[in-house]
Design a protein around this motif. Sequence first.
Motif, PDB file in Angstrom:
ATOM      1  N   LYS A  64     -86.675 -62.969  14.567  1.00  0.00           N
ATOM      2  CA  LYS A  64     -85.848 -63.976  13.909  1.00  0.00           C
ATOM      3  C   LYS A  64     -84.379 -63.586  14.009  1.00  0.00           C
ATOM      4  O   LYS A  64     -84.038 -62.409  14.172  1.00  0.00           O
ATOM      5  N   ARG A 121     -80.566 -61.414  -1.203  1.00  0.00           N
ATOM      6  CA  ARG A 121     -81.465 -60.289  -1.444  1.00  0.00           C
ATOM      7  C   ARG A 121     -81.341 -59.745  -2.859  1.00  0.00           C
ATOM      8  O   ARG A 121     -82.224 -59.026  -3.326  1.00  0.00           O
ATOM      9  N   VAL A 136     -80.730 -63.498  12.036  1.00  0.00           N
ATOM     10  CA  VAL A 136     -80.227 -63.370  10.675  1.00  0.00           C
ATOM     11  C   VAL A 136     -78.706 -63.380  10.733  1.00  0.00           C
ATOM     12  O   VAL A 136     -78.099 -62.644  11.522  1.00  0.00           O
ATOM     13  N   CYS A 137     -78.074 -64.219   9.890  1.00  0.00           N
ATOM     14  CA  CYS A 137     -76.625 -64.328   9.816  1.00  0.00           C
ATOM     15  C   CYS A 137     -76.184 -64.051   8.386  1.00  0.00           C
ATOM     16  O   CYS A 137     -76.793 -64.546   7.438  1.00  0.00           O
ATOM     17  N   ARG A 138     -75.114 -63.278   8.252  1.00  0.00           N
ATOM     18  CA  ARG A 138     -74.538 -63.009   6.938  1.00  0.00           C
ATOM     19  C   ARG A 138     -73.412 -64.004   6.690  1.00  0.00           C
ATOM     20  O   ARG A 138     -72.455 -64.069   7.473  1.00  0.00           O
ATOM     21  N   CYS A 198     -74.588 -63.948  14.693  1.00  0.00           N
ATOM     22  CA  CYS A 198     -75.914 -63.691  14.128  1.00  0.00           C
ATOM     23  C   CYS A 198     -76.604 -62.588  14.921  1.00  0.00           C
ATOM     24  O   CYS A 198     -76.366 -62.424  16.119  1.00  0.00           O
ATOM     25  N   CYS A 245     -81.613 -70.206   3.737  1.00  0.00           N
ATOM     26  CA  CYS A 245     -80.646 -69.252   3.195  1.00  0.00           C
ATOM     27  C   CYS A 245     -81.159 -68.677   1.873  1.00  0.00           C
ATOM     28  O   CYS A 245     -81.833 -69.374   1.102  1.00  0.00           O
ATOM     29  N   LEU A 284     -77.643 -64.658   2.991  1.00  0.00           N
ATOM     30  CA  LEU A 284     -78.170 -64.501   4.343  1.00  0.00           C
ATOM     31  C   LEU A 284     -78.860 -65.791   4.755  1.00  0.00           C
ATOM     32  O   LEU A 284     -79.607 -66.387   3.968  1.00  0.00           O
ATOM     33  N   CYS A 285     -78.614 -66.214   5.979  1.00  0.00           N
ATOM     34  CA  CYS A 285     -79.291 -67.370   6.565  1.00  0.00           C
ATOM     35  C   CYS A 285     -80.064 -66.894   7.786  1.00  0.00           C
ATOM     36  O   CYS A 285     -79.533 -66.130   8.608  1.00  0.00           O
ATOM     37  N   GLU A 286     -81.296 -67.333   7.918  1.00  0.00           N
ATOM     38  CA  GLU A 286     -82.153 -66.869   9.006  1.00  0.00           C
ATOM     39  C   GLU A 286     -83.047 -67.994   9.476  1.00  0.00           C
ATOM     40  O   GLU A 286     -83.240 -69.000   8.781  1.00  0.00           O
TER      41      GLU A 286
END
Length: 467
Positions: free
Chosen positions: A182, A134, A184-186, A174, A131, A141-143
């Motif tokens: 990949k 930006r 990506v989850c907010r 996600c 996580c 953000l978690c990815e």
Amino acid sequence: MARPPGPLLLLLLFLLLLLLLTAAVAPGRPCGPAGLSRDTVLGRPGVNVTLTCRDEGLANVTVSWQMEERGAGGGPSRRLAEGNALLLRRLRYEDSGRYGCYVGGRLLRSLRLLVEAPCFAEPPETPRVSCYRRSPDKDVLCEWPLRVKPSPGTRAMLWVKRRFTAENATEQRCRYFSKARKFVCRVKVPPDADTESLVVSTCVNNGAGGSAGEDRIITLSSVPVKPDPPINVTVQALEKAPQRLRVNWSYPSSWDPRFYWLRFQVRYRPEPAQTFTEVDQVMTPWLDIRDALRGTQHVVQVRAQEEFGHGAWSEWSPEVVGTPWTDPWDLTSEMGPFSSQFPMDDDGTYGVTLPPELFWEDAADGAGGAVVKASARSVASPYAFLVAGGSLLLGIALFVAIMVRYRQTWRTGGQRGAKPEGEGQHVLVPLGPPSPPLSDTPLLSPPSPPDPGGLHVTNLDYFFSGQ
């Protein structure tokens, strides 16, 4: 006097406390195969499927269908046909998503359609989540990256809840990015949770099974800042600078430079070399490369980090290329002398080893011989003519100045050495009688009598006199 609790009572209290802690930490959502829940419909590519809003038909009402999410990464909603049943023909993988039926703007039912291959589906990879933010004022953000492309119909979910509380976890979808490969989850941060610990859980599933990632405990203050890469990276040649390149870029749109700054790192390499030269501690959105190779195309990339070094570096920007400025006159004059300065061996090769950068462009073209041939007649540079002409004019001007100076000196010296007329003058007389003629008829006429006031160079007394 009260008796102390017995060992059995202490054990029961310990187990009860452990159960409460486990329930508070774990989000409590199963991660099983997709397509098995009641509101999920499983379809196969190329077949038709019918989605039904109500088991019994609705009379005197208009039922409208709307696609709310598309594919594994979601997408904008769009309106579909009307009626209690929605027929989808010849399914494709892109048809996967959530469909809802509405009556007068009110949602009656939501169904999830998964379009998957009939066989050979493998369970998804186990998520390894990281996580970041930006920007200091952006969401978390978690990815996690994937080694292989996920099978069609794969979906990823993320749950967030406060730690040590019994409230339900919030579910978030996600998005999968195919280029970066990949998910990506907010993370939707609960209100007033800036200093609290949050439990983040992830789950990826498809028709063959599901995989759950390890729970991560994060706080907003401890989440590292990882900026987006710089944008609008350009490389320009500088006129009359054959070894310089100007690199310009802009801050990413997710970073506001009015409140926070970034520092940058630039790396570049001449083609086709693979080793980069890196320049650190760049605070301005531009950089001058001063050691570029003449006439060689260079590859340049830029990345960013928080100005004080907090957090992680961003990803490298996409590669851009640029070539330093080249003077066409210098190109012709520099290529000619090689054929005359370096002797040729019998096998047609030079007797010296040239730098490898001279052959990089030829190697990139993949040709076996030289691409550019030296001109048989070298063209002199116009700067050489200017230098030669200027030197000649300077020499002429210096010579004229010297002559004028000495002429003035001679005139002054002549005026100082002159004597009054008649003072110190001597009459030159011959030392003896003239020699007799060799014959009776002389070949030359006899000399005329000397002029008393004249100068006779035959009179040596004039030169040896002390006067």
